[in-house]
Each structure stands twice: as structure tokens, then as C-alpha cells.
Design an enzyme around this catalytic site. Structure first.
Site, PDB file in Angstrom:
ATOM      1  N   ASP A 119       0.852  -1.185   0.000  1.00 41.50           N
ATOM      2  CA  ASP A 119       0.000   0.000   0.000  1.00 41.50           C
ATOM      3  C   ASP A 119       0.889   1.236   0.000  1.00 41.50           C
ATOM      4  O   ASP A 119       1.988   1.225   0.573  1.00 41.50           O
ATOM      5  CB  ASP A 119      -0.902   0.022   1.234  1.00 41.50           C
ATOM      6  CG  ASP A 119      -2.039  -0.982   1.160  1.00 41.50           C
ATOM      7  OD1 ASP A 119      -2.425  -1.364   0.039  1.00 41.50           O
ATOM      8  OD2 ASP A 119      -2.553  -1.365   2.225  1.00 41.50           O
ATOM      9  N   ASP A 138      -7.188  -1.317  -4.498  1.00 40.74           N
ATOM     10  CA  ASP A 138      -8.308  -1.065  -3.592  1.00 40.74           C
ATOM     11  C   ASP A 138      -9.323  -0.119  -4.222  1.00 40.74           C
ATOM     12  O   ASP A 138     -10.532  -0.276  -4.031  1.00 40.74           O
ATOM     13  CB  ASP A 138      -7.808  -0.483  -2.271  1.00 40.74           C
ATOM     14  CG  ASP A 138      -6.925  -1.443  -1.494  1.00 40.74           C
ATOM     15  OD1 ASP A 138      -7.068  -2.668  -1.677  1.00 40.74           O
ATOM     16  OD2 ASP A 138      -6.081  -0.966  -0.719  1.00 40.74           O
TER      17      ASP A 138
END
Length: 157
Positions: A119, A138
Site C-alpha cells: 500500500d 483497492d
């Protein structure tokens, strides 16, 4: 035509996710730089290793948790493919399903290679400091799921 649209949507979502992770994490080396302010204070690149699901929920350090999340992601992808193969989904539903599948597979590949999901996106605004990081996959997963829910074309009974 339907299968191609689903495939290409998933393919491009997967590719964009993996390229973005490679560029930010490996080329820009955000892991060692700590953070990179892109559009302060709204967008910052900040390295994160997510062993759970979105926003770090259900964090699991065990290898079993990793494989459970991989299996769950693959099952969800299969369910979306089967669901969209039945009936006559709209073009936008097929694109949404492809985005969801491509994003989910992007995170599956991370879990297979690294043991966690990479991330790097952090967004804050208006004096609120958001501690969470996420990735392009995401965004595709969320957008694809929203498209499947909102664009199903069924009229409420």
C-alpha cells in the site's frame, strides 16, 4: 463480446495496479524515503504492508491468514465471473466486474510474492490526518463493487 470486455477490464486494472506499485515502491523507493508529498495535504505516498483487508482490518501475521485471504479473494473473483455470465449484464457491470477482479488479483499477487499487500496511497483533508494507506487495486475493487451494486439495471420491487 461480454467475456472480452470483462477480461480486458480486469487485465488493465491488474496491470495499472502492478505498475503503480512497482513505480512508487521500487523506483521511487517510498519504503526507504518514508513518505513523498504529492499534493499536500491531500495526497501523500506512504509505504505500508497490509496483512489484512482494507484499512488494516483483520490483520494477521500468520501464514494461514495470508492463504485464507488469497483463497477468499479467488473465490470472490470466481463468484463475480459466474454471476456476470448468467443473465445479461450491462456493459458497465462487466467493466465494474473486471475492475473488481483485476484489483483483487493485483492484491493476490502481492500476497503471493511478498506475503502482504503493498500500500502507498494516503489521503488526508481539512485538518484530519488519515493514518491509513491503500493502493490502486483497492480503488478498483471499491469502484467495481459499487458499479456491480448500482448498475445492475434491476428495478426495485
Amino acid at each position: 463480446m461480454r467475456a472480452r470486455l470483462l477480461f480486458w477490464s480486469a487485465f488493465w486494472a491488474f496491470l495499472i495496479d502492478q505498475i503503480s506499485k512497482y513505480l512508487v515502491v521500487h523506483v521511487m523507493d517510498v519504503a526507504h524515503r518514508g513518505s513523498i508529498e504529492v499534493l499536500p495535504p491531500f495526497l501523500t505516498f506512504r509505504y505500508g504492508e497490509n496483512r489484512g483487508i482494507n484499512f488494516g482490518l483483520f490483520q494477521g501475521e500468520s501464514d494461514a491468514a495470508r492463504w485464507i485471504l488469497i483463497g477468499l479473494s479467488l473465490v470472490i473473483c470466481a463468484v463475480v465471473v459466474v454471476w456476470l455470465s448468467r443473465g445479461r449484464p450491462s456493459r458497465w457491470m462487466l467493466i465494474g466486474g473486471g475492475l473488481l477482479i483485476g484489483g483483487a488479483l493485483g492484491n493476490v499477487i502481492d500476497r503471493l510474492i511478498y506475503g502482504y499487500v503493498l500500500d502507498f496511497l494516503n489521503m488526508s483533508c481539512c485538518g484530519i490526518n488519515n493514518p491509513f494507506v491503500f493502493n490502486v487495486a483497492d480503488i478498483f475493487i471499491f469502484g467495481g463493487a459499487a458499479a456491480l451494486i448500482l448498475l445492475d439495471g434491476k428495478k426495485p420491487s
